[in-house]
Enzyme design. Structure first.
Site, PDB file in Angstrom:
ATOM      1  N   GLY A  74       0.780  -1.236   0.000  1.00 10.56           N
ATOM      2  CA  GLY A  74       0.000   0.000   0.000  1.00 10.56           C
ATOM      3  C   GLY A  74       0.805   1.277   0.000  1.00 10.56           C
ATOM      4  O   GLY A  74       0.297   2.322   0.417  1.00 10.56           O
ATOM      5  N   ASN A 103       1.683   2.940  -2.683  1.00  6.41           N
ATOM      6  CA  ASN A 103       1.026   3.838  -3.648  1.00  6.41           C
ATOM      7  C   ASN A 103      -0.259   4.410  -3.056  1.00  6.41           C
ATOM      8  O   ASN A 103      -0.576   5.587  -3.268  1.00  6.41           O
ATOM      9  CB  ASN A 103       0.749   3.109  -4.963  1.00  6.41           C
ATOM     10  N   ARG A 115     -14.053 -15.560 -10.979  1.00  6.55           N
ATOM     11  CA  ARG A 115     -13.615 -14.157 -11.099  1.00  6.55           C
ATOM     12  C   ARG A 115     -14.803 -13.208 -11.295  1.00  6.55           C
ATOM     13  O   ARG A 115     -14.813 -12.097 -10.780  1.00  6.55           O
ATOM     14  CB  ARG A 115     -12.667 -14.006 -12.288  1.00  6.55           C
ATOM     15  N   ARG A 122      -5.311  -9.089  -8.801  1.00 14.63           N
ATOM     16  CA  ARG A 122      -6.290  -9.909  -9.528  1.00 14.63           C
ATOM     17  C   ARG A 122      -6.462  -9.380 -10.956  1.00 14.63           C
ATOM     18  O   ARG A 122      -6.438  -8.165 -11.173  1.00 14.63           O
ATOM     19  CB  ARG A 122      -7.667  -9.881  -8.839  1.00 14.63           C
ATOM     20  N   ILE A 123      -6.652 -10.306 -11.885  1.00 11.94           N
ATOM     21  CA  ILE A 123      -6.997  -9.902 -13.251  1.00 11.94           C
ATOM     22  C   ILE A 123      -8.430  -9.387 -13.232  1.00 11.94           C
ATOM     23  O   ILE A 123      -9.316 -10.010 -12.637  1.00 11.94           O
ATOM     24  CB  ILE A 123      -6.844 -11.097 -14.213  1.00 11.94           C
ATOM     25  N   HIS A 161       2.030   0.297 -13.352  1.00  9.76           N
ATOM     26  CA  HIS A 161       2.842  -0.896 -13.597  1.00  9.76           C
ATOM     27  C   HIS A 161       4.315  -0.501 -13.484  1.00  9.76           C
ATOM     28  O   HIS A 161       4.727   0.521 -14.050  1.00  9.76           O
ATOM     29  CB  HIS A 161       2.542  -1.455 -14.993  1.00  9.76           C
ATOM     30  N   GLU A 220      -9.162  -4.464 -21.580  1.00  9.15           N
ATOM     31  CA  GLU A 220      -9.412  -5.888 -21.357  1.00  9.15           C
ATOM     32  C   GLU A 220      -8.142  -6.742 -21.381  1.00  9.15           C
ATOM     33  O   GLU A 220      -8.195  -7.924 -21.039  1.00  9.15           O
ATOM     34  CB  GLU A 220     -10.456  -6.413 -22.363  1.00  9.15           C
ATOM     35  N   ASP A 248      -1.957  -5.014 -18.483  1.00  9.58           N
ATOM     36  CA  ASP A 248      -0.884  -4.022 -18.650  1.00  9.58           C
ATOM     37  C   ASP A 248      -0.838  -3.492 -20.085  1.00  9.58           C
ATOM     38  O   ASP A 248       0.222  -3.419 -20.718  1.00  9.58           O
ATOM     39  CB  ASP A 248       0.488  -4.636 -18.267  1.00  9.58           C
ATOM     40  N   GLU A 286       6.960   6.044  -8.899  1.00 11.89           N
ATOM     41  CA  GLU A 286       5.534   5.692  -8.906  1.00 11.89           C
ATOM     42  C   GLU A 286       4.757   6.632  -7.983  1.00 11.89           C
ATOM     43  O   GLU A 286       3.659   7.089  -8.311  1.00 11.89           O
ATOM     44  CB  GLU A 286       5.328   4.252  -8.424  1.00 11.89           C
TER      45      GLU A 286
HETATM   46  C1  GRF Z   1       3.836  -1.369  -7.300  1.00 12.17           C
HETATM   47  O1  GRF Z   1       5.139  -1.660  -7.708  1.00 12.17           O
HETATM   48  C2  GRF Z   1       2.939  -1.186  -8.485  1.00 12.17           C
HETATM   49  O2  GRF Z   1       3.596  -0.657  -9.589  1.00 12.17           O
HETATM   50  C3  GRF Z   1       2.492  -2.595  -8.773  1.00 12.17           C
HETATM   51  O3  GRF Z   1       2.316  -3.179  -7.517  1.00 12.17           O
HETATM   52  C4  GRF Z   1       3.174  -2.548  -6.581  1.00 12.17           C
HETATM   53  C5  GRF Z   1       2.315  -2.101  -5.438  1.00 12.17           C
HETATM   54  O4  GRF Z   1       3.082  -1.601  -4.393  1.00 12.17           O
HETATM   55  N1  GRF Z   1       1.289  -2.605  -9.578  1.00 12.17           N
HETATM   56  P1  GRF Z   1       2.350  -0.893  -3.153  1.00 12.17           P
HETATM   57  O5  GRF Z   1       1.393  -1.915  -2.568  1.00 12.17           O
HETATM   58  O6  GRF Z   1       1.656   0.306  -3.670  1.00 12.17           O
HETATM   59  O7  GRF Z   1       3.475  -0.573  -2.210  1.00 12.17           O
END
Ligand code: GRF
Length: 228
Positions: A23, A25, A76, A102-103, A120, A153, A156, A185
């Site tokens: 978490g 981000n 899903r 999850r997809i 990503h 769909e 990435d 990020e």
């Molecule tokens: C990040 O590297 C993001 O790019 C990827 O999953 C990771 C999540 O990290 N999609 P966090 O949980 O936000 O620390």
């Protein structure tokens, strides 16, 4: 909207964040909201894993969070329908995937077309899928990076909103590269969301047109740097 004292208050974007892990981000987005860089509110955090650290981060910040374990659903589609229902119930305008493992199927995506973003840890279209930072390090790239994109769909794959590039030295371990990418990020994700909040993003095929975007200059990230 006009407040009680007659001040004009612009509408804030309601975010529904989906996360499965640490978490960081999520925290970067919440911090950007707190310090006024991002005109949005996190309406709900939805997590699919009981042990995920992001749950404690949301609780500490007093953000409404829901645990919806994917393992409790037969497939899903039923999981995605439950998630979409919860996002809508919270008034979500933009879905933010922040380390969601999850997809996403059409059961969720079709209810948030061009209203779902992902980050990503690679310069897409290179190194899709899991362990992108390790893929990049193993490949021996001189420049790695991160991408914020709309979700479509395919995994990435959707139209790119913002990318950040970071230099990599030969033989650097994946963890070091990951930390350098992660720092970027945390800058580009809140920025991309703010562009959406301001209504400045328009999807045109594979391109995301950004209203008021400055023209690119001649600068470049060169790795290794040229000393002359
Ligand atoms: C990040 O590297 C993001 O790019 C990827 O999953 C990771 C999540 O990290 N999609 P966090 O949980 O936000 O620390």
């Amino acid at each position: 909207m006009t407040t009680a004292d007659g001040q004009h208050e612009s509408k804030r974007l309601a975010l529904g964040v989906l996360a499965s892990g640490t978490g960081t981000n999520f925290d970067a987005i919440a911090a950007a909201i707190d310090d006024g860089r991002l005109q949005a509110d996190i309406a709900v955090l939805i997590c699919n894993r009981t042990e995920a650290k992001v749950l404690a981060k949301a609780k500490t910040r007093g953000i409404h969070c829901l645990l919806i374990p994917h393992a409790e659903f037969p497939d899903r589609e039923t999981f995605d329908t439950a998630v979409a229902d919860a996002l809508e119930a919270a008034g979500t305008e933009l879905v933010v995937l922040a380390g969601f493992d999850r997809i996403v199927t059409a059961a969720l995506l079709d209810r948030f077309t061009n209203r779902m973003v992902n980050i990503h840890p690679a310069l897409l279209p290179a190194f899709k899928g899991t362990d992108a930072q390790a893929q990049a390090a193993d490949y021996g790239v001189a420049i790695a990076g991160a991408t914020v994109h709309f979700v479509d769909e395919h995994m990435d794959h959707g139209p790119i909103i913002v990318q950040a590039a970071v230099p990599v030295a030969p033989g650097e371990d994946a963890h070091t590269v990951q930390q350098r990418i992660l720092a970027q990020e945390h800058r580009i994700y809140p920025y991309a969301i703010q562009l959406f909040a301001e209504g400045r993003l328009r999807v045109d095929g594979r391109n995301v047109v950004i209203d008021g975007r400055p023209a690119p200059d001649d600068s470049a990230l060169i790795s290794p740097p040229i000393p002359w």
